[in-house]
Design a protein around this motif. Structure first.
Motif, mmCIF file in Angstrom:
data_model
loop_
_atom_site.group_PDB
_atom_site.id
_atom_site.type_symbol
_atom_site.label_atom_id
_atom_site.label_comp_id
_atom_site.label_asym_id
_atom_site.label_seq_id
_atom_site.Cartn_x
_atom_site.Cartn_y
_atom_site.Cartn_z
ATOM 1 N N LEU A 15 0.832 -1.220 0.000
ATOM 2 C CA LEU A 15 0.000 0.000 0.000
ATOM 3 C C LEU A 15 0.862 1.265 0.000
ATOM 4 O O LEU A 15 0.563 2.233 -0.699
ATOM 5 C CB LEU A 15 -0.912 0.023 1.236
ATOM 6 N N CYS A 16 1.930 1.245 0.812
ATOM 7 C CA CYS A 16 2.760 2.453 0.935
ATOM 8 C C CYS A 16 3.570 2.697 -0.335
ATOM 9 O O CYS A 16 3.628 3.824 -0.828
ATOM 10 C CB CYS A 16 3.714 2.339 2.120
ATOM 11 N N VAL A 17 4.193 1.653 -0.844
ATOM 12 C CA VAL A 17 5.134 1.894 -1.949
ATOM 13 C C VAL A 17 4.404 2.106 -3.276
ATOM 14 O O VAL A 17 4.911 2.808 -4.148
ATOM 15 C CB VAL A 17 6.208 0.781 -2.003
ATOM 16 N N THR A 18 3.211 1.552 -3.407
ATOM 17 C CA THR A 18 2.442 1.870 -4.625
ATOM 18 C C THR A 18 1.642 3.159 -4.451
ATOM 19 O O THR A 18 1.233 3.763 -5.436
ATOM 20 C CB THR A 18 1.434 0.753 -4.982
ATOM 21 N N ALA A 19 1.393 3.554 -3.192
ATOM 22 C CA ALA A 19 0.563 4.737 -2.897
ATOM 23 C C ALA A 19 -0.804 4.647 -3.576
ATOM 24 O O ALA A 19 -1.403 5.659 -3.947
ATOM 25 C CB ALA A 19 1.276 6.031 -3.292
ATOM 26 N N ARG A 20 -1.305 3.417 -3.696
ATOM 27 C CA ARG A 20 -2.613 3.279 -4.352
ATOM 28 C C ARG A 20 -3.748 3.585 -3.380
ATOM 29 O O ARG A 20 -3.551 3.612 -2.162
ATOM 30 C CB ARG A 20 -2.760 1.883 -4.966
ATOM 31 N N LYS A 21 -4.913 3.813 -3.952
ATOM 32 C CA LYS A 21 -6.066 4.159 -3.115
ATOM 33 C C LYS A 21 -6.806 2.896 -2.676
ATOM 34 O O LYS A 21 -6.934 1.935 -3.443
ATOM 35 C CB LYS A 21 -7.027 5.055 -3.896
ATOM 36 N N VAL A 22 -7.305 2.933 -1.442
ATOM 37 C CA VAL A 22 -8.085 1.821 -0.889
ATOM 38 C C VAL A 22 -9.497 2.328 -0.611
ATOM 39 O O VAL A 22 -9.689 3.277 0.155
ATOM 40 C CB VAL A 22 -7.449 1.303 0.426
ATOM 41 N N GLY A 23 -10.476 1.696 -1.264
ATOM 42 C CA GLY A 23 -11.873 2.093 -1.066
ATOM 43 C C GLY A 23 -12.502 1.375 0.121
ATOM 44 O O GLY A 23 -11.845 0.598 0.829
ATOM 45 N N ALA A 24 -13.803 1.631 0.324
ATOM 46 C CA ALA A 24 -14.478 1.166 1.539
ATOM 47 C C ALA A 24 -14.494 -0.364 1.665
ATOM 48 O O ALA A 24 -14.216 -0.909 2.736
ATOM 49 C CB ALA A 24 -15.905 1.704 1.564
ATOM 50 N N GLU A 25 -14.826 -1.032 0.561
ATOM 51 C CA GLU A 25 -14.944 -2.490 0.637
ATOM 52 C C GLU A 25 -13.612 -3.136 1.012
ATOM 53 O O GLU A 25 -13.529 -3.991 1.899
ATOM 54 C CB GLU A 25 -15.421 -3.014 -0.725
ATOM 55 N N GLU A 26 -12.536 -2.667 0.353
ATOM 56 C CA GLU A 26 -11.217 -3.226 0.669
ATOM 57 C C GLU A 26 -10.778 -2.821 2.078
ATOM 58 O O GLU A 26 -10.146 -3.602 2.793
ATOM 59 C CB GLU A 26 -10.167 -2.779 -0.361
ATOM 60 N N ALA A 27 -11.119 -1.578 2.475
ATOM 61 C CA ALA A 27 -10.746 -1.120 3.824
ATOM 62 C C ALA A 27 -11.349 -2.038 4.885
ATOM 63 O O ALA A 27 -10.695 -2.401 5.855
ATOM 64 C CB ALA A 27 -11.202 0.317 4.042
ATOM 65 N N LEU A 28 -12.585 -2.435 4.663
ATOM 66 C CA LEU A 28 -13.220 -3.371 5.606
ATOM 67 C C LEU A 28 -12.489 -4.715 5.606
ATOM 68 O O LEU A 28 -12.188 -5.272 6.652
ATOM 69 C CB LEU A 28 -14.672 -3.618 5.204
ATOM 70 N N ARG A 29 -12.193 -5.183 4.390
ATOM 71 C CA ARG A 29 -11.529 -6.493 4.261
ATOM 72 C C ARG A 29 -10.150 -6.477 4.923
ATOM 73 O O ARG A 29 -9.731 -7.445 5.549
ATOM 74 C CB ARG A 29 -11.428 -6.845 2.777
ATOM 75 N N LEU A 30 -9.427 -5.344 4.782
ATOM 76 C CA LEU A 30 -8.075 -5.239 5.345
ATOM 77 C C LEU A 30 -8.087 -4.848 6.826
ATOM 78 O O LEU A 30 -7.035 -4.653 7.412
ATOM 79 C CB LEU A 30 -7.261 -4.208 4.565
ATOM 80 N N ARG A 31 -9.265 -4.670 7.385
ATOM 81 C CA ARG A 31 -9.425 -4.277 8.795
ATOM 82 C C ARG A 31 -8.978 -2.833 9.047
ATOM 83 O O ARG A 31 -8.643 -2.454 10.167
ATOM 84 C CB ARG A 31 -8.702 -5.248 9.745
ATOM 85 N N LEU A 32 -8.936 -2.029 7.989
ATOM 86 C CA LEU A 32 -8.650 -0.600 8.156
ATOM 87 C C LEU A 32 -9.880 0.139 8.657
ATOM 88 O O LEU A 32 -9.794 1.301 9.042
ATOM 89 C CB LEU A 32 -8.213 0.014 6.820
#
Ligand code: ACO
Length: 272
Positions: free
Chosen positions: A189-206
């Motif tokens: 996530l850090c080195v690509t600096a890509r965006k994380v939307g709501a669905e993935e944020a939930l999946r990743l526990r963010l």
């Protein structure tokens, strides 16, 4: 420290004034056991400066003891677009200069001061909740990560932009990020600096919960009410216990459970 924030201290001890906070783009309200901090520069997507961080640290220093829940939110379409990019320009931010003007000795200490804005949100005596809509970029993502819990709107876009700008995330976000998503995903996530939307944020526990944007405030209020239903000292002891779990062995954690429980049971049954 920003002059307005410094002036509001009167040297120390006084509560920071609403007008001094407004000057640095913050709103702060205490309603009983709940404090709400709002990043309030929506026209600049709640970009953060050194003055923002000084003021946030002051709020933490002066937090009334009665406060148990701290909500951190952003006004407008974005939670926060991160550091104010004017700091990277020769002109800088009025009253604060630019990175090129603060590079000398003491710069690391200046970063340490900025980090104080984020660190107090993990105190055991409070539970902090980030209410995150729209963009949470760089320092914005790290501010959300500084909180114990995150409720996101379905339009959320987390992004750790720092490496793409030649920087590292240094506002205390790397540890909670790794703790939540694990080292490989944090690295990606850090080195690509890509965006994380709501669905993935939930999946990743963010995020603990994702809701339609118009339901964000209600969802935060509901969570705060549910958290407040538990007696304070039990909640504080439980948070302290859970916070230590990651660095203790199983046996050490079992000992920590016993130590906390002895205090709990004594306080519950001492009078009986
Ligand atoms: N610093 C200063 N000003 C900002 C910032 C920022 N980080 N982000 C947005 N603004 C300002 C814009 O300059 C613009 O100002 P203007 O109206 O005077 O021209 C205003 O906010 C609105 O910005 P838009 O880009 O028009 O808003 P939009 O909603 O289309 O896009 C977005 C929002 C995606 C957040 C975009 O503004 C953006 O990419 N901002 C920069 C993000 C960034 O790189 N942040 C640094 C991360 S690294 C760190 O935080 C350490």
């Amino acid at each position: 420290m920003n002059d307005a924030v410094e002036a509001a201290h009167g040297g120390r001890a006084e509560q920071i004034s609403a007008s001094a906070l407004a000057e640095v783009g913050l709103r702060y309200e205490v309603d009983g056991e709940i404090a709400t901090i709002t990043l309030n520069r929506p026209d600049k997507r709640n970009a953060q400066t050194f003055a923002t961080w000084s003021a946030l640290a002051r709020i933490g220093d002066d937090l009334p003891e009665t406060v148990r829940i701290v909500v951190v939110k952003g006004e407008g379409p974005s939670f926060s677009a991160g550091i104010d990019l004017r700091l990277f320009t020769p002109g800088g931010v009025p009253g604060e200069g630019s990175f090129s003007s603060v590079l000398g000795e003491g710069f690391e200490e200046r970063i340490a001061q900025a980090q104080k804005a984020f660190l107090w949100l993990r105190r055991p005596e409070i539970i902090s909740i980030a209410a995150v809509q729209g963009h949470a970029i760089g320092a914005g993502f790290q501010l959300a990560l500084a909180c114990d819990l995150r409720i996101v709107a379905d339009d959320v876009q987390f992004c750790m932009k720092e490496p793409a700008l030649g920087l590292v995330p240094d506002l205390t976000g790397t540890k909670p990020l790794v703790d939540l998503v694990g080292l490989p995903r944090a690295l990606e996530l850090c080195v690509t600096a890509r965006k994380v939307g709501a669905e993935e944020a939930l999946r990743l526990r963010l995020a603990e919960l994702a809701v339609p944007v118009e339901e964000l405030d209600t969802a935060v209020a509901d969570l705060a009410a549910a958290l407040l239903a538990t007696e304070r000292s039990a909640a504080t002891a439980t948070k302290r216990l859970l916070q230590g779990a990651g660095t203790r062995t199983l046996e050490e954690q079992a000992a920590a459970e016993r130590a906390e429980q002895v205090v709990r049971i004594r306080s519950l049954f001492a009078s009986g």
